[in-house]
Design a protein around this motif. Sequence first.
Motif, mmCIF file in Angstrom:
data_model
loop_
_atom_site.group_PDB
_atom_site.id
_atom_site.type_symbol
_atom_site.label_atom_id
_atom_site.label_comp_id
_atom_site.label_asym_id
_atom_site.label_seq_id
_atom_site.Cartn_x
_atom_site.Cartn_y
_atom_site.Cartn_z
ATOM 1 N N ASP A 1 43.626 74.260 36.256
ATOM 2 C CA ASP A 1 42.348 74.014 35.589
ATOM 3 C C ASP A 1 41.908 75.350 34.969
ATOM 4 O OD1 ASP A 1 39.868 72.870 34.873
ATOM 5 O OD2 ASP A 1 38.976 73.420 36.802
ATOM 6 N N GLU B 1 34.025 65.452 25.619
ATOM 7 C CA GLU B 1 35.185 66.024 26.307
ATOM 8 C C GLU B 1 36.485 65.315 25.958
ATOM 9 O OE1 GLU B 1 34.782 66.395 30.540
ATOM 10 O OE2 GLU B 1 33.706 68.294 30.373
ATOM 11 N N THR B 2 36.399 64.065 25.495
ATOM 12 C CA THR B 2 37.623 63.366 25.106
ATOM 13 C C THR B 2 37.775 63.305 23.587
ATOM 14 O OG1 THR B 2 36.402 61.295 25.435
ATOM 15 C CG2 THR B 2 37.904 61.963 27.187
ATOM 16 N N ASN C 1 39.339 69.801 31.436
ATOM 17 C CA ASN C 1 38.315 68.927 30.862
ATOM 18 C C ASN C 1 37.307 69.836 30.168
ATOM 19 O OD1 ASN C 1 39.533 66.751 32.096
ATOM 20 N ND2 ASN C 1 37.952 66.470 33.655
ATOM 21 N N THR C 2 37.346 69.857 28.850
ATOM 22 C CA THR C 2 36.439 70.744 28.128
ATOM 23 C C THR C 2 36.203 70.207 26.729
ATOM 24 O OG1 THR C 2 36.014 73.070 27.559
ATOM 25 C CG2 THR C 2 38.273 72.275 27.232
ATOM 26 N N ASP C 3 35.353 70.891 25.980
ATOM 27 C CA ASP C 3 35.006 70.434 24.635
ATOM 28 C C ASP C 3 35.242 71.543 23.620
ATOM 29 O OD1 ASP C 3 32.400 71.989 24.159
ATOM 30 O OD2 ASP C 3 31.968 70.990 26.066
ATOM 31 N N SER D 1 41.129 68.494 27.122
ATOM 32 C CA SER D 1 40.836 67.055 27.079
ATOM 33 C C SER D 1 40.370 66.603 25.693
ATOM 34 C CB SER D 1 39.787 66.696 28.131
ATOM 35 O OG SER D 1 38.583 67.428 27.913
ATOM 36 N N ARG E 1 41.173 62.741 30.146
ATOM 37 C CA ARG E 1 40.567 63.737 31.023
ATOM 38 C C ARG E 1 40.895 63.434 32.485
ATOM 39 N NH1 ARG E 1 35.782 62.961 33.358
ATOM 40 N NH2 ARG E 1 34.926 65.001 32.884
ATOM 41 N N LYS E 2 40.859 64.487 33.282
ATOM 42 C CA LYS E 2 41.005 64.328 34.734
ATOM 43 C C LYS E 2 39.737 63.645 35.278
ATOM 44 C CE LYS E 2 41.095 68.761 34.703
ATOM 45 N NZ LYS E 2 41.088 70.210 35.060
ATOM 46 N N ASN F 1 39.526 65.670 41.062
ATOM 47 C CA ASN F 1 40.694 65.953 40.224
ATOM 48 C C ASN F 1 41.948 66.195 41.056
ATOM 49 O OD1 ASN F 1 39.019 65.700 38.022
ATOM 50 N ND2 ASN F 1 38.746 67.897 37.735
#
Length: 200
Positions: free
Chosen positions: A8, A45-46, A103-105, A134, A140-141, A170
């Motif tokens: 991560d 995030e997705t 998981n991020t943007d 992600s 995403r997780k 996760n």
Amino acid sequence: MIDTIIFDFGDIFINLDKQATISKLQQLGMTEWSSELDRLNLLFETGDISPEEFIGGFQKELPNASKEEILEAWNAILADFPLYRLEFLQMLSNRYRLFLLSNTDSIHIETFENKSGISFYSDFYQCFEKVYFSFEIGMRKPNADVFQYLINKHELSPKRTLFIDDKKENTDGAASLGFNVWNLQVGQEDVVDLFEKNIL
């Protein structure tokens, strides 16, 4: 014997100050983290909504806040990335297959890259066989599909792969597919303690 490690990003390498973002959003008029804000975050995030749609959604919830104020609050979560963690990662990259799964943007990654500079973030990314965010892959997780995606794409053997994440949901998701896991306890453990955990 483990030959692959999936990491991560947030609170594993870069320190996060989640309270900083909450405090700044409260200053902008947020009374609680609503289900609508949660929905916007998951969509962002997705990669299902653009940065403009994301900020616009926040402005509906915080009508007195400007785009700049919301951006500043959103990015307040990003703290420092200690050099010793990068150096540890560089050492590991000579011995294991490494992957990043976060998981991020797009706003947070762009901000991280701008703050750290091209030399630092290039050195970081080069430690990995592949970096997965992600918002770029649309998964995403902790959902099984994202782990299965890595297994299939890189012919990973879960029993020979270690997954490291600070969120138990996760690591539980990865463990259900047969991965070895380390649910790192933020503030009590550091990724550089890896060899002391006796899991490699």
